[in-house]
Motif scaffolding. Sequence first.
Motif, mmCIF file in Angstrom:
data_model
loop_
_atom_site.group_PDB
_atom_site.id
_atom_site.type_symbol
_atom_site.label_atom_id
_atom_site.label_comp_id
_atom_site.label_asym_id
_atom_site.label_seq_id
_atom_site.Cartn_x
_atom_site.Cartn_y
_atom_site.Cartn_z
ATOM 1 N N GLY A 150 39.179 82.770 77.731
ATOM 2 C CA GLY A 150 39.233 83.474 78.952
ATOM 3 C C GLY A 150 38.374 82.705 79.865
ATOM 4 O O GLY A 150 37.307 81.752 79.289
ATOM 5 N N GLY A 151 38.528 82.621 81.070
ATOM 6 C CA GLY A 151 37.790 81.882 82.035
ATOM 7 C C GLY A 151 36.330 82.083 82.551
ATOM 8 O O GLY A 151 35.728 81.580 83.179
ATOM 9 N N VAL A 152 36.061 83.735 82.287
ATOM 10 C CA VAL A 152 34.989 84.199 82.741
ATOM 11 C C VAL A 152 34.156 84.600 81.680
ATOM 12 O O VAL A 152 34.547 85.416 81.065
ATOM 13 C CB VAL A 152 35.217 85.286 83.812
ATOM 14 C CG1 VAL A 152 34.000 85.907 84.327
ATOM 15 C CG2 VAL A 152 36.061 84.999 84.929
ATOM 16 N N PRO A 153 32.712 84.528 81.473
ATOM 17 C CA PRO A 153 31.934 83.488 82.516
ATOM 18 C C PRO A 153 32.357 81.979 82.029
ATOM 19 O O PRO A 153 32.790 81.750 80.951
ATOM 20 C CB PRO A 153 30.556 83.861 82.155
ATOM 21 C CG PRO A 153 30.461 84.300 80.925
ATOM 22 C CD PRO A 153 31.743 85.286 80.790
ATOM 23 N N ALA A 154 32.287 81.105 82.973
ATOM 24 C CA ALA A 154 32.561 79.691 82.693
ATOM 25 C C ALA A 154 31.990 79.291 81.467
ATOM 26 O O ALA A 154 32.614 78.206 80.845
ATOM 27 C CB ALA A 154 32.665 78.877 84.072
ATOM 28 N N TRP A 155 30.828 79.409 81.300
ATOM 29 C CA TRP A 155 29.888 78.676 80.443
ATOM 30 C C TRP A 155 30.321 79.326 79.006
ATOM 31 O O TRP A 155 30.325 78.485 78.017
ATOM 32 C CB TRP A 155 28.493 79.106 80.418
ATOM 33 C CG TRP A 155 28.062 80.604 80.513
ATOM 34 C CD1 TRP A 155 27.949 81.434 81.626
ATOM 35 C CD2 TRP A 155 27.968 81.399 79.352
ATOM 36 N NE1 TRP A 155 27.602 82.575 81.076
ATOM 37 C CE2 TRP A 155 27.503 82.754 79.865
ATOM 38 C CE3 TRP A 155 27.962 81.370 77.947
ATOM 39 C CZ2 TRP A 155 27.096 83.743 79.073
ATOM 40 C CZ3 TRP A 155 27.646 82.347 77.180
ATOM 41 C CH2 TRP A 155 27.141 83.605 77.692
ATOM 42 N N HIS A 156 30.972 80.392 78.773
ATOM 43 C CA HIS A 156 31.764 80.834 77.661
ATOM 44 C C HIS A 156 33.055 80.226 77.162
ATOM 45 O O HIS A 156 33.522 80.792 76.318
ATOM 46 C CB HIS A 156 31.491 82.459 77.599
ATOM 47 C CG HIS A 156 31.633 82.931 76.268
ATOM 48 N ND1 HIS A 156 31.150 82.804 75.180
ATOM 49 C CD2 HIS A 156 32.654 83.988 76.160
ATOM 50 C CE1 HIS A 156 31.619 83.472 74.095
ATOM 51 N NE2 HIS A 156 32.613 84.289 74.609
ATOM 52 N N SER A 157 33.761 79.752 78.437
ATOM 53 C CA SER A 157 35.275 79.511 78.148
ATOM 54 C C SER A 157 35.504 78.318 77.372
ATOM 55 O O SER A 157 35.058 77.204 77.687
ATOM 56 C CB SER A 157 35.630 79.280 79.711
ATOM 57 O OG SER A 157 36.938 78.638 79.664
ATOM 58 N N LEU A 158 36.319 78.555 76.344
ATOM 59 C CA LEU A 158 36.732 77.663 75.401
ATOM 60 C C LEU A 158 37.846 76.723 76.110
ATOM 61 O O LEU A 158 37.914 75.268 76.269
ATOM 62 C CB LEU A 158 37.404 78.191 74.378
ATOM 63 C CG LEU A 158 38.176 76.946 73.091
ATOM 64 C CD1 LEU A 158 37.096 76.081 72.732
ATOM 65 C CD2 LEU A 158 38.716 77.981 72.192
ATOM 66 N N GLU A 159 38.674 77.392 77.003
ATOM 67 C CA GLU A 159 39.685 76.677 77.943
ATOM 68 C C GLU A 159 38.829 75.372 78.656
ATOM 69 O O GLU A 159 39.165 74.361 78.707
ATOM 70 C CB GLU A 159 40.183 77.546 79.019
ATOM 71 C CG GLU A 159 41.175 78.296 78.127
ATOM 72 C CD GLU A 159 40.579 79.610 77.964
ATOM 73 O OE1 GLU A 159 41.291 80.837 77.872
ATOM 74 O OE2 GLU A 159 39.344 79.766 77.588
ATOM 75 N N GLU A 160 37.627 75.692 79.383
ATOM 76 C CA GLU A 160 36.891 75.104 80.122
ATOM 77 C C GLU A 160 36.368 73.678 79.356
ATOM 78 O O GLU A 160 36.444 72.677 79.855
ATOM 79 C CB GLU A 160 35.800 75.639 80.956
ATOM 80 C CG GLU A 160 35.014 75.207 81.864
ATOM 81 C CD GLU A 160 35.917 74.696 83.100
ATOM 82 O OE1 GLU A 160 35.279 73.647 83.880
ATOM 83 O OE2 GLU A 160 36.948 75.319 83.367
ATOM 84 N N ALA A 161 35.694 74.079 78.264
ATOM 85 C CA ALA A 161 35.159 73.059 77.526
ATOM 86 C C ALA A 161 36.181 72.135 76.870
ATOM 87 O O ALA A 161 35.776 70.906 76.246
ATOM 88 C CB ALA A 161 34.425 73.590 76.157
ATOM 89 N N TRP A 162 37.306 72.747 76.615
ATOM 90 C CA TRP A 162 38.452 71.687 75.838
ATOM 91 C C TRP A 162 39.156 71.194 76.846
ATOM 92 O O TRP A 162 39.739 70.091 76.677
ATOM 93 C CB TRP A 162 39.253 72.804 74.908
ATOM 94 C CG TRP A 162 40.321 72.198 74.020
ATOM 95 C CD1 TRP A 162 40.445 70.874 73.519
ATOM 96 C CD2 TRP A 162 41.062 72.861 73.193
ATOM 97 N NE1 TRP A 162 41.321 70.827 72.558
ATOM 98 C CE2 TRP A 162 41.704 72.067 72.209
ATOM 99 C CE3 TRP A 162 41.648 74.324 73.186
ATOM 100 C CZ2 TRP A 162 42.788 72.332 71.483
ATOM 101 C CZ3 TRP A 162 42.603 74.599 72.175
ATOM 102 C CH2 TRP A 162 43.401 73.625 71.301
ATOM 103 N N HIS A 163 39.744 71.726 77.994
ATOM 104 C CA HIS A 163 40.667 71.063 78.824
ATOM 105 C C HIS A 163 40.028 71.003 80.443
ATOM 106 O O HIS A 163 40.962 70.491 81.069
ATOM 107 C CB HIS A 163 42.120 71.892 78.893
ATOM 108 C CG HIS A 163 42.659 72.002 77.696
ATOM 109 N ND1 HIS A 163 43.129 71.040 76.773
ATOM 110 C CD2 HIS A 163 43.009 73.266 77.041
ATOM 111 C CE1 HIS A 163 43.697 71.453 75.673
ATOM 112 N NE2 HIS A 163 43.457 72.854 75.456
#
Length: 200
Positions: free
Chosen positions: A47-60
């Motif tokens: 999930g994208g929210v919150p950003a600091w918790h997002s696996l997507e953000e850290a991975w891609h």
Amino acid sequence: MIGILFTGAPIASATTLALLPAYLQNFLRKQNGVVAYFGGLHIRGCGGVPAWHSLEEAWHGPTAFWRTYDTVERSDIPFAQDCVGNQFLLRGDAVYFLDTETGELADLEVDFKHFLFGVEKFPVDALGMQPLRTFQQGGGVLPPGQLLSLYPPACIATDGKTKPSIKAVPSSERLAWLASFYQKIKGLPDGQSIQFKSGE
């Protein structure tokens, strides 16, 4: 797990979930990521929210670890981090530890299940929680979405005159600083002297 400070909201999108190995999917379906051990371990969620918790953000995302660290492959899954921003990655079924100051990558020789067993049995050692303990003994509390900033960095040997400091900062700020520090030192030989400018 003890000391749970945050649990991710239920999974709203299965896009990233479908890319994960079955055992991690099963974990996240029951608990979509968590901050546990009073900030000693953060397992990211889908999930994208919150950003600091997002696996997507850290991975891609634009600051994904494989974009910065030479030792990290695009397929490595950055599923968790410790209190200072070092990363736990899944490469195949093996858990690897990424030192985000130096970029050194170590195979912990455990799978996801046994990683969790080790953390539950020996959290201080398995998660390198000594900085968090020191921070807590000084009255500090590490809120979800923040990491500890260490000065001087853990990989630097000092003359003993520099007073060490530990403070809580936003996760994105800490990870950006670590990435910048790694880029500056990655080509230096062991024992190389470096100087920090004010504000670094």
